[in-house]
Design an enzyme around this catalytic site. Structure first.
Site, PDB file in Angstrom:
ATOM      1  CD  GLN A 288      38.569  34.371  35.656  1.00 50.28           C
ATOM      2  OE1 GLN A 288      38.916  33.241  35.318  1.00 50.28           O
ATOM      3  NE2 GLN A 288      39.383  35.202  36.291  1.00 50.28           N
TER       4      GLN A 288
ATOM      5  CE1 TYR B  95      43.440  36.519  34.566  1.00 52.07           C
ATOM      6  CE2 TYR B  95      42.711  34.279  34.099  1.00 52.07           C
ATOM      7  CZ  TYR B  95      43.652  35.150  34.621  1.00 52.07           C
ATOM      8  OH  TYR B  95      44.800  34.646  35.191  1.00 52.07           O
TER       9      TYR B  95
HETATM   10  N1  CAA Z   1      28.740  27.857  37.195  1.00 52.58           N
HETATM   11  C1  CAA Z   1      27.422  28.005  37.041  1.00 52.58           C
HETATM   12  N2  CAA Z   1      26.686  28.905  37.715  1.00 52.58           N
HETATM   13  C2  CAA Z   1      27.330  29.698  38.570  1.00 52.58           C
HETATM   14  C3  CAA Z   1      28.731  29.620  38.784  1.00 52.58           C
HETATM   15  C4  CAA Z   1      29.428  28.634  38.059  1.00 52.58           C
HETATM   16  N3  CAA Z   1      30.753  28.471  38.187  1.00 52.58           N
HETATM   17  N4  CAA Z   1      29.096  30.532  39.689  1.00 52.58           N
HETATM   18  C5  CAA Z   1      27.953  31.197  40.035  1.00 52.58           C
HETATM   19  N5  CAA Z   1      26.902  30.665  39.366  1.00 52.58           N
HETATM   20  C6  CAA Z   1      25.501  31.079  39.461  1.00 52.58           C
HETATM   21  C7  CAA Z   1      25.070  31.206  40.897  1.00 52.58           C
HETATM   22  O1  CAA Z   1      24.657  29.958  41.392  1.00 52.58           O
HETATM   23  C8  CAA Z   1      23.936  32.196  40.793  1.00 52.58           C
HETATM   24  O2  CAA Z   1      22.787  31.532  40.328  1.00 52.58           O
HETATM   25  P1  CAA Z   1      21.326  31.939  40.889  1.00 52.58           P
HETATM   26  O3  CAA Z   1      21.190  33.415  40.588  1.00 52.58           O
HETATM   27  O4  CAA Z   1      20.397  31.060  40.114  1.00 52.58           O
HETATM   28  O5  CAA Z   1      21.388  31.639  42.339  1.00 52.58           O
HETATM   29  C9  CAA Z   1      24.362  33.133  39.663  1.00 52.58           C
HETATM   30  O6  CAA Z   1      25.351  32.401  38.928  1.00 52.58           O
HETATM   31  C10 CAA Z   1      24.987  34.404  40.201  1.00 52.58           C
HETATM   32  O7  CAA Z   1      25.987  34.059  41.147  1.00 52.58           O
HETATM   33  P2  CAA Z   1      26.601  35.124  42.119  1.00 52.58           P
HETATM   34  O8  CAA Z   1      25.506  35.782  42.883  1.00 52.58           O
HETATM   35  O9  CAA Z   1      27.736  34.508  42.868  1.00 52.58           O
HETATM   36  O10 CAA Z   1      27.160  36.165  41.054  1.00 52.58           O
HETATM   37  P3  CAA Z   1      28.070  37.362  41.280  1.00 52.58           P
HETATM   38  O11 CAA Z   1      27.874  38.215  40.086  1.00 52.58           O
HETATM   39  O12 CAA Z   1      27.949  37.946  42.632  1.00 52.58           O
HETATM   40  O13 CAA Z   1      29.554  36.683  41.248  1.00 52.58           O
HETATM   41  C11 CAA Z   1      31.490  35.851  40.240  1.00 52.58           C
HETATM   42  C12 CAA Z   1      29.975  36.027  40.131  1.00 52.58           C
HETATM   43  C13 CAA Z   1      32.167  37.204  40.513  1.00 52.58           C
HETATM   44  C14 CAA Z   1      31.978  35.374  38.893  1.00 52.58           C
HETATM   45  C15 CAA Z   1      31.824  34.858  41.356  1.00 52.58           C
HETATM   46  O14 CAA Z   1      31.112  33.683  41.094  1.00 52.58           O
HETATM   47  C16 CAA Z   1      33.305  34.522  41.398  1.00 52.58           C
HETATM   48  O15 CAA Z   1      34.105  35.253  41.962  1.00 52.58           O
HETATM   49  N6  CAA Z   1      33.689  33.394  40.776  1.00 52.58           N
HETATM   50  C17 CAA Z   1      35.092  32.972  40.721  1.00 52.58           C
HETATM   51  C18 CAA Z   1      35.647  33.319  39.392  1.00 52.58           C
HETATM   52  C19 CAA Z   1      37.033  32.757  39.279  1.00 52.58           C
HETATM   53  O16 CAA Z   1      37.254  31.559  39.327  1.00 52.58           O
HETATM   54  N7  CAA Z   1      37.992  33.642  39.117  1.00 52.58           N
HETATM   55  C20 CAA Z   1      39.350  33.189  39.039  1.00 52.58           C
HETATM   56  C21 CAA Z   1      40.220  34.240  39.617  1.00 52.58           C
HETATM   57  S1  CAA Z   1      41.887  33.651  39.795  1.00 52.58           S
HETATM   58  C22 CAA Z   1      42.478  33.631  38.258  1.00 52.58           C
HETATM   59  O17 CAA Z   1      41.877  34.041  37.333  1.00 52.58           O
HETATM   60  C23 CAA Z   1      43.868  33.074  38.091  1.00 52.58           C
HETATM   61  C24 CAA Z   1      43.876  31.984  37.116  1.00 52.58           C
HETATM   62  O18 CAA Z   1      44.426  32.148  36.040  1.00 52.58           O
HETATM   63  C25 CAA Z   1      43.309  30.680  37.460  1.00 52.58           C
END
Ligand code: CAA
Length: 240
Positions: free
Chosen positions: A144, A147
């Site tokens: 993010q 964001y």
């Molecule tokens: N910390 C460290 N590493 C992370 C991680 C994290 N939090 N999340 C994923 N990774 C790593 C994974 O382990 C992976 O590592 P490897 O390649 O070594 O295996 C690498 O990053 C890629 O991960 P993904 O394959 O999952 O990556 P992606 O591109 O498909 O997805 C993402 C990434 C879209 C960000 C997904 O992790 C996601 O949806 N995360 C949630 C994000 C979030 O919290 N959004 C909040 C929405 S709600 C909101 O925003 C309201 C509010 O105000 C709170």
């Protein structure tokens, strides 16, 4: 006299709860929405709250919309900048449009809305501006950069505008909710959401009504000495 409150993104999620809470407290509400017309109409039918459709990332549309609300409901006393979107992805995979859309809708919108209400508020020497930031603007969040930057930007805008407005009877505050049970959060993949919920000491997601109660306080006359603040509301997940 009934005060007038404008709530952006006011027909769904946290915004809908804010609109309804302020209405219950006696305010006249204009709930602004942009995308989901069906949901907005259903909201209007169910609550009797006036809805207005415009894009808050569009400066001119905000000017015209605010003019219309003022004509219909009266001068605006309270502005709640709540509209927001996500377009998550790691920066190395993020398209420019994902960056631009989130910055425009979440941050530029606050400028657009504030710019058009601030002069009448200054003239009338009263106003309450409440900007909805996020825990992820405070701590950053993997996926993010857009964001988190927008939500952190809101805190800066809030502090600066609070200083500019203090002598004119206008307070400007931010609320930084944590993970709240809305459609936005329900879109997070289940395994990731479980990991996130495990990091919340209170052990659950927040409710939109809990955020709305904080807005109600900041909108009140009693909150007149609070300005430039960020109210954190995240179940203990993160401390500044
Ligand atoms: N910390 C460290 N590493 C992370 C991680 C994290 N939090 N999340 C994923 N990774 C790593 C994974 O382990 C992976 O590592 P490897 O390649 O070594 O295996 C690498 O990053 C890629 O991960 P993904 O394959 O999952 O990556 P992606 O591109 O498909 O997805 C993402 C990434 C879209 C960000 C997904 O992790 C996601 O949806 N995360 C949630 C994000 C979030 O919290 N959004 C909040 C929405 S709600 C909101 O925003 C309201 C509010 O105000 C709170």
């Amino acid at each position: 006299m009934q005060k007038v409150a404008v709530v952006t993104g006011g027909t769904r999620g946290i915004g809908a709860a804010i609109s309804q809470r302020l209405k219950k407290a006696g305010y006249k509400i204009a709930a602004i929405y942009q995308g989901n017309h069906k949901a907005a109409e259903a909201f209007q039918k169910q609550t009797g709250i006036s809805i207005y459709k415009w894009d808050v990332s569009d400066f001119k549309a905000c000017q015209e919309g605010i003019k219309q609300v003022t004509k219909n409901l009266g001068e605006i006393d309270i502005l709640v900048n709540n509209a927001g979107i996500t377009s998550d992805g790691a920066l190395h995979k993020m398209a420019y449009k994902q960056w631009e859309d989130v910055i425009q809708t979440n941050l530029t919108s606050c400028f657009n809305m504030c710019r058009h209400v601030i002069e009448p508020m200054r003239a009338r020497e009263f106003g309450r501006i409440i900007n909805i930031s996020s825990i992820n603007g405070q701590k950053g969040q993997f996926g993010q950069t857009n964001y988190s930057a927008a939500k952190a930007g809101i805190v800066g805008l809030t502090k600066a505008l609070a200083q500019e407005s203090a002598a004119k009877g206008i307070t400007v505050n931010a609320i930084a909710p944590g993970y709240i049970n809305t459609e936005m959060v329900q879109k997070i993949p289940e395994t990731i959401l479980t990991q996130i919920t495990n990091q919340i000491p209170i052990g659950r997601l927040g409710t939109p009504e809990e955020v709305a109660n904080a807005v109600l306080f900041l909108a009140s006359d009693e909150a007149g000495f609070m300005t430039g603040a960020t109210l954190t509301l995240n179940g203990g997940q993160y401390y500044l």
